[in-house]
Scaffold this motif. Structure first.
Motif, short mmCIF file in Angstrom:
data_model
loop_
_atom_site.label_atom_id
_atom_site.label_comp_id
_atom_site.label_asym_id
_atom_site.label_seq_id
_atom_site.Cartn_x
_atom_site.Cartn_y
_atom_site.Cartn_z
N GLU A 157 75.66 60.68 40.65
CA GLU A 157 75.81 59.74 39.53
C GLU A 157 74.89 58.55 39.70
OE1 GLU A 157 79.29 57.02 37.35
OE2 GLU A 157 79.84 58.57 38.82
N ALA A 158 74.81 58.05 40.92
CA ALA A 158 73.95 56.89 41.19
C ALA A 158 72.47 57.26 41.02
CB ALA A 158 74.21 56.36 42.59
N GLU A 159 72.08 58.44 41.48
CA GLU A 159 70.69 58.89 41.34
C GLU A 159 70.34 59.11 39.87
OE1 GLU A 159 70.41 61.28 45.62
OE2 GLU A 159 70.82 62.35 43.74
N SER A 160 71.29 59.63 39.10
CA SER A 160 71.06 59.85 37.67
C SER A 160 70.84 58.52 36.96
CB SER A 160 72.24 60.59 37.05
OG SER A 160 72.02 60.84 35.68
N ARG A 161 71.63 57.51 37.30
CA ARG A 161 71.43 56.19 36.71
C ARG A 161 70.07 55.62 37.10
NH1 ARG A 161 76.90 55.22 38.38
NH2 ARG A 161 76.08 54.03 40.15
N MET A 162 69.71 55.86 38.34
CA MET A 162 68.43 55.36 38.82
C MET A 162 67.28 56.07 38.12
SD MET A 162 66.79 53.34 40.72
CE MET A 162 65.03 53.30 40.36
N ALA A 163 67.38 57.38 37.90
CA ALA A 163 66.34 58.13 37.21
C ALA A 163 66.16 57.61 35.79
CB ALA A 163 66.67 59.62 37.19
N THR A 164 67.28 57.27 35.13
CA THR A 164 67.22 56.71 33.78
C THR A 164 66.55 55.34 33.80
OG1 THR A 164 69.21 57.91 33.11
CG2 THR A 164 68.57 56.00 31.78
N ALA A 165 66.91 54.53 34.79
CA ALA A 165 66.30 53.21 34.92
C ALA A 165 64.81 53.32 35.18
CB ALA A 165 66.99 52.43 36.04
N ALA A 180 62.74 45.64 39.93
CA ALA A 180 61.71 46.12 38.99
C ALA A 180 61.91 47.59 38.68
CB ALA A 180 60.32 45.88 39.58
N LEU A 181 62.36 48.35 39.67
CA LEU A 181 62.60 49.78 39.48
C LEU A 181 63.94 50.05 38.81
CD1 LEU A 181 61.21 51.17 42.86
CD2 LEU A 181 60.21 51.46 40.58
N GLY A 182 64.79 49.03 38.67
CA GLY A 182 66.05 49.17 37.95
C GLY A 182 67.24 49.49 38.83
N CYS A 183 67.12 49.24 40.13
CA CYS A 183 68.22 49.55 41.04
C CYS A 183 68.18 48.58 42.21
CB CYS A 183 68.10 50.99 41.54
SG CYS A 183 69.32 51.46 42.77
N ASN A 184 69.32 48.05 42.60
CA ASN A 184 69.36 47.11 43.70
C ASN A 184 69.75 47.75 45.03
OD1 ASN A 184 68.64 44.81 42.18
ND2 ASN A 184 70.73 44.66 41.38
N ASP A 185 69.84 49.08 45.03
CA ASP A 185 70.26 49.80 46.23
C ASP A 185 69.09 50.62 46.77
OD1 ASP A 185 71.44 51.40 48.18
OD2 ASP A 185 73.30 51.67 47.03
N ILE A 186 68.51 50.17 47.89
CA ILE A 186 67.37 50.87 48.47
C ILE A 186 67.73 52.28 48.90
CG2 ILE A 186 67.82 49.92 50.78
CD1 ILE A 186 64.35 50.68 49.22
N ASP A 187 68.99 52.50 49.31
CA ASP A 187 69.41 53.84 49.74
C ASP A 187 69.36 54.83 48.57
OD1 ASP A 187 69.87 53.02 52.36
OD2 ASP A 187 71.96 52.46 51.95
N VAL A 188 69.72 54.36 47.37
CA VAL A 188 69.65 55.24 46.18
C VAL A 188 68.19 55.53 45.84
CG1 VAL A 188 70.20 55.45 43.73
CG2 VAL A 188 71.86 54.43 45.28
N LEU A 189 67.34 54.52 45.96
CA LEU A 189 65.92 54.74 45.72
C LEU A 189 65.36 55.79 46.67
CD1 LEU A 189 64.56 51.11 45.20
CD2 LEU A 189 64.77 52.91 43.47
N GLN A 247 62.83 55.53 34.03
CA GLN A 247 62.13 55.82 32.78
C GLN A 247 61.67 54.52 32.12
OE1 GLN A 247 64.15 58.58 30.11
NE2 GLN A 247 65.13 59.58 31.84
N LYS A 248 62.50 53.49 32.21
CA LYS A 248 62.15 52.19 31.65
C LYS A 248 60.97 51.60 32.43
CE LYS A 248 64.27 47.72 30.46
NZ LYS A 248 63.52 46.81 31.35
N PHE A 249 61.03 51.72 33.75
CA PHE A 249 59.93 51.25 34.58
C PHE A 249 58.64 51.98 34.25
CE2 PHE A 249 57.23 52.19 38.24
CZ PHE A 249 56.82 50.92 38.61
N ASN A 250 58.73 53.31 34.02
CA ASN A 250 57.54 54.11 33.72
C ASN A 250 56.73 53.51 32.59
OD1 ASN A 250 58.35 55.98 35.64
ND2 ASN A 250 59.25 57.39 34.15
#
Length: 415
Positions: free
Chosen positions: A43-51, A101-110, A53-56
């Protein structure tokens, strides 16, 4: 048959103010080491992938805004993977600015999402060939930070090489370029010269490489290619224009038309976006229309489609100001990075170089980026067949369907 080849690498040169190789298995061909990988995100990775897209799109918009003339080709996917990898070496304020900037504050999820990209994206389409590879070249007097080294291994599969980056610059630059040349299948032969490496007084080189190869699901017929005028931003030129009269994935909006060209089984697609005549290409990119493209409903419709056959030559882009505009800490300011057990203060210079080609069977491209740390009709009436003639400035995006990851984003203004 020519197929699509696209390669992106990110290179980081760490310069210092102030030994041995540690090789790990190279990930330059995932299919050699793994069978088909199930592409499932947490779930966290999916949110990150969506975020992401905005960065892209924001990344592409910013680069275009700061380079407002000429053709531009970027790789948002490689940018995000590289930034995620690089963030593991940063001080906390810089790391937080990158993750934000990448849309996530968790480096582990990145890190975990990056690993999913590295292991799963190459297997989503058995008819295509895609691979990602990472390497870290570092100045041999230094001792690699065990934590950073472990993260390179666990999440990024990074090959590690200890070299004399500050004195034996000729041999080291040759070896780095050879690595890049191998990963790009000879499309990119040189990313750094001996003089550039020597001037940087580099303590390390961090590289991310993305390779993609596929063919159009619906190729163009060579006999339909003919000479036509392309009305560029600077002049009118005679180009080879490909043509297809048939079913395409088609979208028409108030101020643009778009065609989605699929590769292989449709996991990867190229979006050709043509703003309405009279629209400034930079204004269109800045408008934000591209951000909603993934969510648009393309109709299967018979159209007359003209698409240029082209090749963009490699051009170097500076990315420091683009990243700064995206909210990332000013990397030109020297600071300590957690790459080594030693204190190494450095500044950062980020650049990118790429090339891409579209032809009847597919497309071919390569990109290299690097960081230098110097220091409808009426009833009963047949509606007209839409015509999309890409004979003026346009945009191309190459995306992966499941995550929306953007492998390439290009602005074509002149051919």
């Amino acid at each position: 048959m020519k197929k699509l080849i696209a390669y992106v690498s990110f290179l980081a040169l760490f310069a210092t103010s102030c030994t041995s190789d540690e090789p790990v298995p190279s990930p330059d061909s995932v299919e050699e080491t793994e069978a088909t990988v199930s592409f499932e995100l947490t779930e966290a990775e999916s949110r990150m992938a969506t975020a992401t897209q905005k960065f892209n799109i924001e990344f592409f918009q910013t680069v275009c805004a700061q380079n407002n003339e000429g053709n531009i080709c970027t790789s948002p996917l490689s940018a995000s993977i590289h930034l995620s990898m690089f963030a593991n070496s940063c001080d906390e304020p810089t790391r937080q600015s990158i993750t934000k900037a990448l849309g996530c504050n968790d480096i582990d999820v990145l890190n975990s999402l990056a690993k999913k990209y590295l292991t799963a994206l190459p297997s989503v389409d058995s008819t295509a060939s895609m691979a990602l590879a990472n390497s870290f070249w570092y100045h041999q007097p230094y001792t690699l930070n065990p934590d950073f080294s472990a993260k390179l291994d666990k999440y990024y599969g990074g090959e590690k090489f200890a070299r004399d980056l500050q004195n034996d610059c000729k041999a080291t630059s040759d070896e780095i370029n050879c690595w890049v040349k191998d990963k790009t299948k000879n499309l990119i032969e040189e990313i750094i010269t001996e003089a550039e490496l020597q001037q940087a007084k580099a303590a390390g080189v961090l590289i991310n490489a993305l390779f993609f190869k596929g063919a159009w699901a619906n190729p163009f017929k060579k006999e339909n290619t003919s000479k036509q005028d392309f009305h560029g931003s600077k002049n009118i030129s005679s180009i080879d224009m490909m043509y297809n009269n048939g079913m395409q994935h088609y979208l028409i909006e108030d101020n643009y038309q778009a065609v989605k060209l699929e590769f292989g089984n449709g996991s990867f697609s190229a979006f050709v976006v043509l703003p309405d005549e009279g629209t400034n290409i930079n204004d269109f990119i800045a408008s934000g229309e591209l951000a909603s493209l993934n969510g648009k409903s393309f109709r299967d419709k018979g159209i007359k489609f003209h698409l240029p056959k082209f090749k963009l030559r490699p051009e170097k882009l500076g990315l420091n100001e683009a990243y700064k505009a995206l909210g990332i800490e000013d990397l030109s300011n020297a600071r300590n990075y957690a790459l080594f057990t030693e204190q190494v203060n450095s500044a950062v210079k980020i650049c990118q170089m790429s090339t891409i080609e579209f032809n009847e069977e597919g497309a071919e491209g390569a990109a290299v980026s690097w960081n230098v740390y110097p220091t409808v009709g009426e009833p009963g009436i047949e509606p007209p067949i839409p015509e999309v003639n890409v004979n003026r400035p346009f945009v191309i995006l190459i995306n992966e369907k499941t995550t929306g990851a953007c492998l390439f984003a290009a602005r074509i203004t002149d051919l």
